[in-house]
Write a protein that holds these residues in place. Structure first.
Motif, PDB file in Angstrom:
ATOM      1  N   GLU A  26     -12.545  16.991 -61.034  1.00  0.00           N
ATOM      2  CA  GLU A  26     -13.488  15.997 -61.269  1.00  0.00           C
ATOM      3  C   GLU A  26     -12.943  14.555 -61.562  1.00  0.00           C
ATOM      4  N   ILE A  29     -12.229  12.559 -58.369  1.00  0.00           N
ATOM      5  CA  ILE A  29     -13.242  12.117 -57.685  1.00  0.00           C
ATOM      6  C   ILE A  29     -13.644  10.626 -58.411  1.00  0.00           C
ATOM      7  N   LYS A  31     -15.782   7.337 -59.351  1.00  0.00           N
ATOM      8  CA  LYS A  31     -17.208   7.294 -59.754  1.00  0.00           C
ATOM      9  C   LYS A  31     -17.409   5.455 -59.833  1.00  0.00           C
ATOM     10  N   ARG A 248     -26.535   9.424 -65.084  1.00  0.00           N
ATOM     11  CA  ARG A 248     -25.396   9.786 -64.195  1.00  0.00           C
ATOM     12  C   ARG A 248     -24.674   8.850 -63.338  1.00  0.00           C
ATOM     13  N   ARG A 251     -20.809   9.697 -57.960  1.00  0.00           N
ATOM     14  CA  ARG A 251     -19.569  10.403 -57.371  1.00  0.00           C
ATOM     15  C   ARG A 251     -19.432  10.153 -55.966  1.00  0.00           C
ATOM     16  N   THR A 253     -18.325  11.678 -53.431  1.00  0.00           N
ATOM     17  CA  THR A 253     -18.355  12.846 -52.540  1.00  0.00           C
ATOM     18  C   THR A 253     -18.933  12.718 -51.258  1.00  0.00           C
ATOM     19  N   ARG A 256     -23.158  12.597 -50.556  1.00  0.00           N
ATOM     20  CA  ARG A 256     -23.986  11.816 -51.383  1.00  0.00           C
ATOM     21  C   ARG A 256     -25.272  11.294 -50.389  1.00  0.00           C
ATOM     22  N   GLY A 281     -15.259   5.478 -65.673  1.00  0.00           N
ATOM     23  CA  GLY A 281     -15.429   6.808 -65.115  1.00  0.00           C
ATOM     24  C   GLY A 281     -15.359   7.823 -66.209  1.00  0.00           C
TER      25      GLY A 281
END
Length: 284
Positions: A26, A29, A31, A248, A251, A253, A256, A281
């Protein structure tokens, strides 16, 4: 040590190891925090605090908003517009990020509903920060087009001319929040089409004649953060992306979806410190 104790200890070690792997993954990644503000109120102005004006949970104080922006500028954040986010992180293939922005931390600051106090307070602040720091901050306004210039039950909304002013000066990115703030999951498909199509056209009409209007109302913030499959099919006919309101961060990834862009909720109890941790983040 008995067999059962060994098994239990091994299971605990495995779970701890798995947790470390998950946390480590995590942390790797990237953000982007997209903050969803509503009204920005100047508590030094008697007209913007009780009893002259009721308090609402989504309100945020101008003093804290200024502190937040100043800290982000000091840390060299890139303030993304809605089209920046789409072009560099969702378009297929994405545009290459300009070299000057490539290694800067990223953030988006958005304002929902289009309240007039937010305009009156925020535009002079953005101009002052530009004079002092040289950083021209873009804020994304998700506007209910039918409310422009309308005095609501409690709060007045910015007029088309006021939004034009902020857009013309290069500080406002004008996007849609639906025409009447109707929940798109609770109305008919015909009404959804009217909501999103009318809002897009009215916002574009409002800014007609100004430079840089190609991206106006390309993107939608769902009223109440609500969307379902039937409404989404209509939204896609008009908009390149859609924004949620779900506490939220985005992220980065490969999976998305441009129609489920997350945003961090903000209210009057959200500290500047928490906002900065989320922008960096952090989880808390």
């Amino acid at each position: 040590m008995g067999f059962n104790a060994k098994v239990k200890r091994g299971a605990i070690a495995f779970l701890l190891g798995l947790l470390l792997v998950m946390v480590g993954g995590e942390l790797l990644i990237e953000k982007i925090a997209i903050f969803g503000f509503h009204d920005i109120v100047n508590l030094d102005n008697p007209q913007q605090r009780p009893p002259q004006r009721p308090e609402f949970r989504p309100d945020y104080s101008l003093a804290d908003f200024e502190t937040f922006l100043r800290r982000l500028v000091a840390r060299n954040y890139w303030f993304l517009s809605s089209q920046d986010l789409y072009n560099y992180y969702y378009k297929d293939p994405p545009d290459p990020i300009p070299q000057e922005y490539r290694h800067r931390p990223k953030v988006m600051v958005s304002l929902d509903d289009g309240y007039r106090d937010a305009h009156v307070n925020v535009l002079p602040l953005l101009e002052r920060l530009y004079r002092e720091t040289g950083e021209k901050i873009t804020v994304v306004w998700f506007v209910n087009s039918s409310f422009m210039g309308v005095r609501g039950t409690y709060l007045e909304h910015a007029s088309c001319e006021e939004l034009r002013e902020g857009f013309r000066r290069g500080y406002y990115d004008i996007q849609s929040h639906g025409a009447n703030h109707d929940n798109l999951t609770l109305i008919s498909q015909e009404e959804v089409e009217k909501e999103v199509g009318r809002s897009q056209q009215e916002l574009r009409d409002c800014l007609t004649g100004l430079e840089g209007t190609e991206t106006v109302a390309n993107h939608l913030s769902y009223p109440f953060g609500a969307i379902d499959d039937p409404a989404l099919e209509i939204v896609k006919l008009y908009h390149q992306s859609g924004y949620l309101y779900n506490t939220r961060s985005l992220r980065l990834t490969p999976f998305r979806n441009p129609y489920f862009i997350p945003r961090q909720t903000v209210n009057r109890n959200t500290s500047v410190g928490r906002l900065l941790r989320l922008a960096a983040g952090g989880w808390f």
